[in-house]
Design an enzyme around this catalytic site. Structure first.
Site, short mmCIF file in Angstrom:
data_model
loop_
_atom_site.label_atom_id
_atom_site.label_comp_id
_atom_site.label_asym_id
_atom_site.label_seq_id
_atom_site.Cartn_x
_atom_site.Cartn_y
_atom_site.Cartn_z
N THR A 186 0.86 -1.17 0.00
CA THR A 186 0.00 0.00 0.00
C THR A 186 0.90 1.22 0.00
OG1 THR A 186 -1.66 1.22 1.23
CG2 THR A 186 -0.25 -0.17 2.53
N GLU A 331 -4.59 -3.38 4.20
CA GLU A 331 -4.18 -4.04 5.45
C GLU A 331 -5.26 -4.93 6.03
OE1 GLU A 331 -3.76 -0.90 4.64
OE2 GLU A 331 -1.91 -0.03 5.48
N LYS A 441 -9.53 21.24 9.09
CA LYS A 441 -9.75 21.79 10.43
C LYS A 441 -9.86 23.30 10.36
CE LYS A 441 -8.73 20.52 15.07
NZ LYS A 441 -7.92 19.75 16.00
N TRP A 446 -13.75 20.30 12.87
CA TRP A 446 -13.50 19.48 11.69
C TRP A 446 -14.60 19.62 10.64
CZ3 TRP A 446 -8.81 17.85 11.49
CH2 TRP A 446 -8.13 17.44 12.65
P1 AMP Z 1 -6.42 1.04 0.16
O1 AMP Z 1 -5.55 0.38 1.15
O2 AMP Z 1 -5.70 1.63 -1.00
O3 AMP Z 1 -7.51 0.13 -0.29
O4 AMP Z 1 -7.13 2.28 0.86
C1 AMP Z 1 -7.84 2.15 2.07
C2 AMP Z 1 -8.54 3.43 2.38
O5 AMP Z 1 -9.56 3.69 1.43
C3 AMP Z 1 -9.27 3.41 3.70
O6 AMP Z 1 -8.40 3.65 4.79
C4 AMP Z 1 -10.28 4.53 3.52
O7 AMP Z 1 -9.72 5.80 3.77
C5 AMP Z 1 -10.61 4.43 2.05
N1 AMP Z 1 -11.90 3.73 1.91
C6 AMP Z 1 -12.10 2.45 1.61
N2 AMP Z 1 -13.43 2.18 1.55
C7 AMP Z 1 -14.08 3.32 1.82
C8 AMP Z 1 -15.46 3.71 1.92
N3 AMP Z 1 -16.44 2.86 1.70
N4 AMP Z 1 -15.73 5.00 2.25
C9 AMP Z 1 -14.75 5.88 2.46
N5 AMP Z 1 -13.44 5.58 2.37
C10 AMP Z 1 -13.10 4.33 2.07
#
Ligand code: AMP
Length: 561
Positions: A186, A331, A441, A446
């Site tokens: 990631t 993760e 912020k 927020w």
């Molecule tokens: P990744 O590891 O690239 O899949 O990114 C993970 C991140 O994507 C999470 O920590 C969130 O910030 C964002 N994310 C995943 N699913 C959602 C969702 N349904 N709504 C908002 N953010 C999301």
């Protein structure tokens, strides 16, 4: 302790495909190949080819624990690698070809990949990078002899040739279910990419967790199309969940544009699909422009970033497709929460229904908690927000060979810090407010960029919108909105502001609204706030036209939603 008298059989990935080969031999894996034509075979054929692949891997000297990389799109050969590599006890390391070259170099060398399997159209990228991948001993181009490109890749092998003379059965080793099986890096916005190293047990339990929760309705007769790339967190578990359920799987190859997706969905009778909002916004635009319909699709899951309510509503009301939203991370394998179906949803109508659609119910197996700024647990009342932390059998306990990143991500009592800010209600329903770093912020309070974007995207002339913080001498930060209008539309900043009035609190009103043809996206198709911040983050806000008066206390203003 009185021990139970049950068998101790390991949960192994290869057993998923063996099950499908036995129980659903003719159920198809259909791929739009990189070369163009559609390829199809049954799970039994796939299992036989995976056995051949296992022999080929042994011939290359791949040993248990070795990392084998894939740089490939969604096709049957990639599917075979998911099973073959993990089946021999090695680790299938899926790599996103859209990453920057420095990230690719870091990832391959950090993982210590011994072999790279690459799609034919990505060979030029591999050639460019080969000299920087010191650890790689073997290059295998995922094609047949006829289509094998001329290449400078050292000792390049041809996938089909490698498999051709191999036996169709393999004596699969009985591995420890905690043996590493797959890997995905990631790439955060700062620091080096970090490797999540999944094991057989976590992968199988994740797939079962998806099915138990009905995250996507899969059973025999379902046709699922992962429109999420297979290099992104194991295509969200679909290549494992579909064979368990006996569902047909449709792999869309490289092309994820609206036209290509719709054509394949219609041709193959896709009933369920999964992907990031950017892909679904693209399909929606295509359907509206062409007057197209979706005659077989019943269920669409959106995840990876927040699904705009206007998009959810459009799919449901204009195209009769039920949308659910999933939450997950690289993760966390990734899915930990999804949808909110049930009596509450059935009873909800109109806006209340779409508000509920933004929430996601935790899956069995995963635990969530919220931790406030003060380090104390925040109440699960649907209102209070805090950092989302989670734990469970498919959540990382640390990163691969990266103690510093592990120490940052894990709490002292063994929970994973997600970096997301969320609320959770009394029915384990999660609502993500933002990434910690994307929150704005303003005057100590927020502003959720997701909420602001959602409202902006409900304007009929807006295709996509992103809110970022701009520095402000008095309020520390103020929101600015970057808007990509729909094709042929040209809304003005005043139009957008007029639309937001009454939908967001006055102090949430963006200080600046700029228009771009298209928003920048990350390698996984999410809006890149990093690139937006690089481009716009230092803009000086225009005269404080939307700021409340000096005397108005920020904290007394409650957002209207
Ligand atoms: P990744 O590891 O690239 O899949 O990114 C993970 C991140 O994507 C999470 O920590 C969130 O910030 C964002 N994310 C995943 N699913 C959602 C969702 N349904 N709504 C908002 N953010 C999301």
């Amino acid at each position: 302790m009185l021990q139970g008298r049950m068998m101790d059989r390991p949960l192994l990935i290869i057993d998923i495909l063996k099950h499908a080969a036995d129980a659903f031999p003719a159920v198809e894996v259909v791929s739009r190949t990189v070369e163009g034509p559609v390829h199809r075979y049954g799970y039994a054929d796939a299992y036989r080819r995976v056995a051949r692949l296992a022999h080929a891997l042994k011939q290359l000297g791949v040993e248990e624990g070795d990392r084998v990389a894939t740089v490939a799109w969604n096709t049957y050969r990639h599917f075979e690698l998911y099973y073959g590599v993990s089946g021999v006890g090695a680790v299938c390391h899926t790599i996103n070809p859209r990453l920057f070259e420095d990230q690719l170099e870091y990832i391959v060398n950090h993982a210590g990949d011994r072999a790279v399997f690459v799609d034919a159209d990505l060979v030029p990228l591999a050639e460019k990078m080969a000299a920087r991948f010191g650890c790689v001993e073997h290059w295998v181009v995922m094609t047949d002899r006829e289509r094998m490109p001329e290449t400078t890749l050292p000792g390049a092998l041809c996938y089909e040739e490698l498999l051709a003379d191999k036996p169709e059965t393999y004596d699969w080793p009985e591995l420890d279910e905690r043996a590493a099986a797959a890997m995905c890096y990631t790439s955060g916005t700062t620091g080096n990419p970090k490797g999540a190293l999944y094991h057989h047990r976590s992968t199988v339990l994740h797939a079962l967790g998806l099915l138990a929760a009905g995250v996507v309705p899969l059973r025999q007769g379902s046709v699922v199309m992962p429109a999420v790339p297979m290099f992104h967190v194991q295509a969200w578990g679909q290549p494992y969940a579909a064979p368990i359920a006996g569902a047909k799987i449709v792999l869309p190859g490289r092309k994820l544009d609206g036209g290509s997706l719709r054509e394949l969905m219609e041709a193959e009778g896709v009933t369920v699909t999964l992907g990031v909002p950017t892909v679904w916004l693209g399909l929606l635009a295509h359907l509206r422009e062409t007057g197209g319909t979706l005659t077989t699709l019943k269920h669409l899951m959106s995840g990876g970033s927040a699904a705009p309510v206007s998009m959810v509503r459009a799919y449901e009301e204009e195209f009769g497709v039920a949308v659910s939203q999933g939450w997950g991370m690289t993760e966390t394998s990734p899915v930990c929460a999804c949808g909110a179906d049930g009596p509450r949803m059935d009873a909800a109508r109109g806006d209340a229904r779409y508000a509920l659609k933004l929430k996601q119910r935790r899956l069995f197996g995963v635990e969530f908690r919220l931790v406030g700024d003060d380090g104390e647990p925040a109440p699960l009342d649907g209102e209070s927000q805090g950092e989302l932390q989670c734990r469970g059998p498919w959540v990382v306990g640390g990163y691969y060979d990266d103690e510093a990143a592990t120490a940052d991500a894990m709490t002292g009592d063994g929970w994973f810090r997600t970096g997301d800010v969320a609320s959770i209600d009394g029915e384990a329903m999660l609502q993500i407010a933002d990434r910690t770093k994307d929150l704005i912020k303003s005057g100590g309070e927020w502003i959720s960029s997701i909420d602001l974007e959602n409202e902006a995207m409900s304007h009929p002339e807006v295709a996509e919108a992103a809110a970022i913080a701009m520095p402000h001498p008095r309020w520390q930060e103020r929101p600015m909105l970057v808007v990509a209008p729909r094709k042929g539309a040209s809304p003005t900043a005043d139009d957008i502001r007029g639309h937001l009035e009454g939908r967001v609190a006055r102090w949430w009103m963006p200080d600046d609204i700029v228009f771009v043809d298209e928003l920048p996206h990350t390698a996984t198709g999410k809006v890149s706030k990093l690139r937006l911040r690089e481009r716009f983050g230092n803009r000086v806000p225009p005269a404080a036209r939307t700021l409340p008066s000096e005397t108005e206390p920020w904290t007394s203003i409650t957002p209207t939603r």
